[in-house]
Design an enzyme around this catalytic site. Structure first.
Site, PDB file in Angstrom:
ATOM      1  N   CYS A  67       0.759  -0.530  -0.130  1.00  0.00           N
ATOM      2  CA  CYS A  67      -0.027  -0.186  -0.358  1.00  0.00           C
ATOM      3  C   CYS A  67       1.078   1.306  -0.162  1.00  0.00           C
ATOM      4  O   CYS A  67       0.416   2.385  -0.175  1.00  0.00           O
ATOM      5  CB  CYS A  67      -0.631   0.005   0.925  1.00  0.00           C
ATOM      6  SG  CYS A  67      -0.299  -0.093   3.370  1.00  0.00           S
ATOM      7  N   ASP A  69       2.593   2.330   2.334  1.00  0.00           N
ATOM      8  CA  ASP A  69       2.704   3.565   3.992  1.00  0.00           C
ATOM      9  C   ASP A  69       3.744   3.033   4.494  1.00  0.00           C
ATOM     10  O   ASP A  69       4.480   2.080   4.640  1.00  0.00           O
ATOM     11  CB  ASP A  69       1.846   2.648   4.610  1.00  0.00           C
ATOM     12  CG  ASP A  69       0.559   2.884   4.261  1.00  0.00           C
ATOM     13  OD1 ASP A  69       0.529   4.123   4.008  1.00  0.00           O
ATOM     14  OD2 ASP A  69      -0.724   2.368   5.633  1.00  0.00           O
ATOM     15  N   CYS A  94      -1.987   6.853   4.395  1.00  0.00           N
ATOM     16  CA  CYS A  94      -3.047   7.430   4.390  1.00  0.00           C
ATOM     17  C   CYS A  94      -3.191   7.566   5.932  1.00  0.00           C
ATOM     18  O   CYS A  94      -2.403   7.627   6.744  1.00  0.00           O
ATOM     19  CB  CYS A  94      -3.748   6.182   4.002  1.00  0.00           C
ATOM     20  SG  CYS A  94      -3.788   4.678   5.359  1.00  0.00           S
ATOM     21  N   CYS A 137      -2.646  -0.965   8.904  1.00  0.00           N
ATOM     22  CA  CYS A 137      -2.077   0.437   9.038  1.00  0.00           C
ATOM     23  C   CYS A 137      -1.880  -0.407  11.167  1.00  0.00           C
ATOM     24  O   CYS A 137      -0.742   0.578  11.105  1.00  0.00           O
ATOM     25  CB  CYS A 137      -2.939   1.852   9.457  1.00  0.00           C
ATOM     26  SG  CYS A 137      -3.350   1.641   7.639  1.00  0.00           S
TER      27      CYS A 137
END
Length: 172
Positions: A67, A69, A94, A137
């Protein structure tokens, strides 16, 4: 620029829905962030960095290639007590990744090293009410905490093994 785009996105997803398009409301509702995520995104706590070469600082740098991150979490430890006296982060990702980092830094402050290793991603995810698609996350935040503790312990071990004992003065 990114912050402005993020705020625009969040304001669109948090805007009240009209009764005229229930299909759109269902799609938009699925993308809403919990108020804690929005709060930590808009007002992140402990953003910054410490000197990575400081022997009292542990740095955890983790990322999720899938993703994009990337999270850097740092802890500053009181060597006498073993407590984490400060923490900071820098995250590229994000809103959920930023919020997870922010929460993690708040939770580690004032705790013993052993205690922060018990912080689980599920606790962070539950606190922020993250949807399943954003659980990675909170996993990054847990991994960053563990990596920062490991980095600090490696520095501490290296410094203790390289210290040269002072020569003893012979009494006359």
């Amino acid at each position: 620029m990114l912050r402005l785009a993020g705020k625009r996105f969040l304001s669109q997803t948090l805007a009240p829905q009209s009764a005229a398009s229930p299909a759109t409301a269902a799609v938009t509702t699925a993308r809403r962030y919990h108020e804690r995520v929005v709060d930590h995104y808009d007002n992140p706590r402990n953003v910054g960095s410490f000197d990575k070469d400081d022997p009292t600082v542990g740095t955890g740098l983790v990322g999720a290639p899938a993703c994009g991150d990337v999270m850097k979490l740092q802890i500053k430890v009181d060597e006498q007590s073993g407590k984490i006296v400060d923490a900071c982060f820098k995250t590229f990702g994000c809103g959920s990744a930023i919020a997870s980092s922010s929460v993690a830094t708040e939770w580690v402050k004032g705790k013993q090293m052993e205690e922060v290793l018990t912080i689980k991603n599920t606790e962070i995810a539950k606190h922020l009410s993250l949807p399943p698609v954003k659980l990675h996350c909170s996993m990054l935040a847990e991994d960053a905490i563990k990596a920062a503790v490991k980095d600090y312990e490696l520095k501490k071990a290296k410094n203790s093994s390289t210290e040269v004992p002072s020569p003893k003065v012979a009494e006359a």
